[in-house]
Design a protein around this motif. Sequence first.
Motif, short mmCIF file in Angstrom:
data_model
loop_
_atom_site.label_atom_id
_atom_site.label_comp_id
_atom_site.label_asym_id
_atom_site.label_seq_id
_atom_site.Cartn_x
_atom_site.Cartn_y
_atom_site.Cartn_z
N GLU A 79 87.76 -40.20 26.02
CA GLU A 79 86.59 -39.41 25.65
C GLU A 79 86.21 -39.71 24.21
O GLU A 79 87.06 -40.08 23.39
CB GLU A 79 86.87 -37.92 25.81
N LYS A 81 83.42 -38.50 20.84
CA LYS A 81 82.50 -37.49 20.30
C LYS A 81 81.98 -37.98 18.95
O LYS A 81 82.76 -38.23 18.03
CB LYS A 81 83.22 -36.15 20.14
N THR A 83 80.33 -36.94 15.61
CA THR A 83 80.29 -35.64 14.95
C THR A 83 79.36 -35.64 13.75
O THR A 83 79.11 -36.67 13.13
CB THR A 83 81.69 -35.23 14.46
N GLN A 93 79.56 -33.30 20.86
CA GLN A 93 79.90 -33.01 22.24
C GLN A 93 80.73 -34.17 22.80
O GLN A 93 80.38 -35.34 22.62
CB GLN A 93 78.63 -32.83 23.05
N TRP A 94 81.81 -33.83 23.50
CA TRP A 94 82.66 -34.85 24.09
C TRP A 94 81.94 -35.52 25.24
O TRP A 94 81.30 -34.87 26.05
CB TRP A 94 83.97 -34.24 24.60
N LYS A 95 82.06 -36.87 25.28
CA LYS A 95 81.48 -37.66 26.37
C LYS A 95 82.56 -38.59 26.90
O LYS A 95 83.39 -39.08 26.14
CB LYS A 95 80.31 -38.51 25.86
N LYS A 96 82.53 -38.83 28.16
CA LYS A 96 83.47 -39.76 28.78
C LYS A 96 83.04 -41.18 28.44
O LYS A 96 81.86 -41.50 28.45
CB LYS A 96 83.43 -39.55 30.29
N ILE A 97 84.02 -42.03 28.08
CA ILE A 97 83.73 -43.45 27.82
C ILE A 97 83.84 -44.16 29.16
O ILE A 97 84.94 -44.32 29.69
CB ILE A 97 84.74 -44.07 26.82
N PRO A 98 82.71 -44.59 29.71
CA PRO A 98 82.78 -45.25 31.01
C PRO A 98 83.23 -46.70 30.86
O PRO A 98 82.56 -47.51 30.24
CB PRO A 98 81.34 -45.17 31.52
N TYR A 123 81.23 -50.94 26.23
CA TYR A 123 81.61 -50.36 27.52
C TYR A 123 80.54 -50.71 28.55
O TYR A 123 79.44 -51.15 28.19
CB TYR A 123 81.77 -48.83 27.41
N TRP A 129 78.67 -48.29 21.44
CA TRP A 129 78.50 -47.23 20.46
C TRP A 129 78.91 -47.81 19.11
O TRP A 129 79.96 -48.43 18.99
CB TRP A 129 79.40 -46.03 20.76
#
Length: 180
Positions: A79, A81, A83, A93-98, A123, A129
Amino acid sequence: MGAEKVIIADTVRPLWQNILAAVCFTLCGYVFWLYFSRSPEVSDLETHRDYMEMGVFFLILAIGLCYKRGIQIKPQSKEFKATFEIGPLVLGQWKKIPDPEYVSVFQQAVQQGNNIFKVNLWYDRNKHWELYTNTDYRESFLIGFDLSEQLAIDLLDATTPNDYKWIDKDEWRKKLNETS
């Protein structure tokens, strides 16, 4: 096993900016205190607007002087985030790293012949990112290396245009152990 959470801070503010930000927050609080402590029968719209504009000005100036951007990554759950931090307040907000594939470190020219180094997390085949930016190659590379280690993915050195190299991380671990 890897770290529970990897934190990458993008900016560290100098002490003078933090002091000036504290002064601006204080002035903002004082202006709003004056505004709200005024007598209710005073209904001069111009005066109300002046107080609000001045308070908002000091608030924006204070935030601009002390905010920090950062990245937090949980390698175990993959995951991420981004900041925005103002003192102890951390927004994000936490996001899943696909499907994280690799980390790259590359160089970008900026004004007056200077260069900056950026660390990207790639990714989902061609998405990325931007995680970190710095003028110091070594620090940027070490952050990219550490991140690739935490996520157990490859590291690409893209600091030389058109001469990208996959890093042999075993060799780098040996180098790092020798210098420690």
